[in-house]
Write an enzyme that holds these catalytic residues in place. Structure first.
Site, PDB file in Angstrom:
ATOM      1  CD  GLU A 167     -14.092   1.255  29.561  1.00 35.02           C
ATOM      2  OE1 GLU A 167     -15.006   1.296  30.406  1.00 35.02           O
ATOM      3  OE2 GLU A 167     -14.298   1.063  28.357  1.00 35.02           O
ATOM      4  CD  GLU A 351     -13.924  -2.081  25.869  1.00 33.17           C
ATOM      5  OE1 GLU A 351     -14.981  -1.413  25.963  1.00 33.17           O
ATOM      6  OE2 GLU A 351     -13.417  -2.687  26.819  1.00 33.17           O
TER       7      GLU A 351
HETATM    8  O1  IFM Z   1     -19.238  -3.594  28.025  1.00 31.69           O
HETATM    9  C1  IFM Z   1     -18.429  -2.505  28.292  1.00 31.69           C
HETATM   10  C2  IFM Z   1     -17.008  -2.946  28.568  1.00 31.69           C
HETATM   11  O2  IFM Z   1     -16.947  -3.849  29.619  1.00 31.69           O
HETATM   12  C3  IFM Z   1     -16.140  -1.759  28.915  1.00 31.69           C
HETATM   13  N1  IFM Z   1     -16.277  -0.704  27.958  1.00 31.69           N
HETATM   14  C4  IFM Z   1     -17.599  -0.312  27.553  1.00 31.69           C
HETATM   15  C5  IFM Z   1     -18.404  -1.527  27.143  1.00 31.69           C
HETATM   16  C6  IFM Z   1     -19.808  -1.107  26.685  1.00 31.69           C
HETATM   17  O3  IFM Z   1     -20.481  -0.469  27.716  1.00 31.69           O
END
Ligand code: IFM
Length: 449
Positions: A167, A351
């Site tokens: 990210e 994710e």
């Molecule tokens: O916890 C975070 C993660 O570190 C990165 N992506 C989003 C998740 C939820 O906010």
């Protein structure tokens, strides 16, 4: 009616975490300070005043955690490597104890039959590098390539899939523009320069990793937020498109060799003088996969709505504890947008998950349960969306639930629980939630028979 799931037998089923969110042990074995150590220890930055000093104590409890993953039937574990454990000052002297920790973890995973999916950077820049300018400084990109070299030279033989960054949008915009994440700066030119140097660092590291680990796939993970205009008016469509430019296309366009999108540059209104002529070719070096993190979509209404049409697009009534709308169909939009770039023929959902305030119950016979029906439903609908995306031609190769554990949720501290396994932060006891059991059942049903 239950949605049908139809995944190929070689689909990869995993769960994800990141170093600062779970490891704890911030002073152990020569680890250096990261920007998140500094930020969390600055009063007022984290909503519950906590930090990652202990977190899930995964640094010490990893054998138990790997056993739990095995029990759950996970095939892959996505975790991140803490740069300050490997190079405590960011560059130069290597901390062998840090490498040894990840080496033990990787061996433990392999022995358990779980594929390690390490990410090199999930937001914990060594503070020493931030002191020298951080991501707005071009030097940090070269420091990252050196770090990637050290890690992949030592651990590369056992890894089939390396991710450079998690990210970059969050590191750039939230860390350097909004200031709600470490290092907490609030300068648009710094944020844009940071975004460029994160991408440059990715491109510089690619040949280094390939040289050290020729057998491995190498890619990057982006967080995609689909933006829908609140109405069909030109103003709303323009506002929505601009959000897309800065969140999504800002990273996808350069990876595809197109440079930063013009509308995004115009929206920022700054000189992009940190971009050098050779950078685009470096950033757009071929990758073997692209990771997509998806949580929500946003509806965008233009600020100056004088000539606007009445709103026609509305949020549903289902939100997670983060106030993020639950909307599985937008995951398909996110995957489609990324697939449209043809960056690679492998896409992973790296994710996806939801925070809810669930509770532990202990039955009369002493069994521990976490009944989290909303999270179960979230996974049900989003996995169905993945299955549908596959049917629609998206080359989706795997899915990682966020997160394996309840953990340190950045600015929210420990107040938001994303885990499919509950962590009791007083005792460090782990309890597989109903969502974890549901996910295990999905894995079993999709891989066996
Ligand atoms: O916890 C975070 C993660 O570190 C990165 N992506 C989003 C998740 C939820 O906010």
């Amino acid at each position: 009616m239950e949605p049908t799931l139809n995944f190929p037998k070689d689909f990869i089923w995993g769960a994800a975490t990141s170093a600062y969110q779970i490891e704890g042990a911030v002073h152990a074995d020569g680890r250096g300070e990261s920007i998140w150590d500094r930020y969390t220890h600055t009063p007022g930055k984290i909503s519950d005043g906590t930090n990652g000093d202990v977190a899930c104590d995964h640094y010490n409890r990893w054998p138990e955690d790997v056993a739990l993953m095995k029990q759950m039937g996970l095939q892959a574990y996505r975790f991140s490597i803490a740069w300050p454990r490997i190079l405590p000052s960011g560059r130069g002297a290597v901390n062998q104890a840090g490498l040894d920790f990840y080496s033990r973890l990787i061996d433990g995973l392999l022995e358990a039959g779980i594929a390690p999916y390490p990410t090199l950077y999930h937001w914990d820049l060594p503070q020493a590098l931030e002191d020298e300018g951080g991501w707005p400084s071009r030097d940090t990109a070269y420091a990252f390539a050196e770090y990637a070299d050290v890690v992949t030279r030592h651990l590369g033989d056992r890894i089939q899939t390396w991710t450079t960054f998690n990210e970059p949008a969050v590191s750039s915009w939230v860390g350097y523009l909004v200031g709600r994440h470490a290092p907490g700066r609030t300068n648009v030119a710094d944020a844009a320069a940071a975004s460029h140097h994160l991408l440059l660092a990715h491109g510089l590291a690619l040949p280094v990793i390939r040289n050290n680990a020729p057998q491995a796939d190498v890619g990057i993970t982006v967080d995609i937020i689909p933006f829908d205009p609140a109405s069909a008016s030109a103003a709303d469509r323009h506002a929505s498109w601009e959000k897309d430019a800065l969140q999504n296309r800002w990273f996808l366009d350069p990876l595809a060799g197109r440079g930063f999108p013009n509308d995004g540059v115009a929206a920022l209104g700054i000189e992009m003088d940190f971009v050098q002529s050779e950078d685009s070719a470096i950033i757009s070096r071929p990758i073997d996969f692209i990771g997509v993190n998806y949580y929500r979509r946003n509806i965008i209404r233009a600020e100056s709505a004088t000539e606007n049409l009445p709103q026609t697009e509305f949020y549903g009534d289902d939100f997670t504890e983060m106030d993020w709308e639950v909307r599985a169909t937008s995951l398909i939009d996110a995957l489609y947008q990324v697939h449209g770039y043809r960056l690679s023929d492998k896409i992973f959902v790296t994710e996806n998950g939801a925070a809810y305030p669930d509770e532990l119950t202990i039955s009369e016979t002493g069994e521990r349960h976490v009944h989290d029906p909303k999270r179960v439903n979230y996974y049900k609908t989003h996995l169905a969306a993945c299955s549908q995306a596959l049917e629609m031609g998206v080359p989706l190769k795997g899915y990682f639930a966020w997160s394996l554990f309840d953990n340190f949720e950045w600015g929210h501290g420990y107040t938001k629980r994303f885990g499919i396994v509950r962590v009791d932060y007083d005792t460090q006891e782990r309890t597989i939630k109903d969502s974890g059991k549901f996910y295990s059942d999905v894995i079993r049903s999709q891989t066996q028979g």
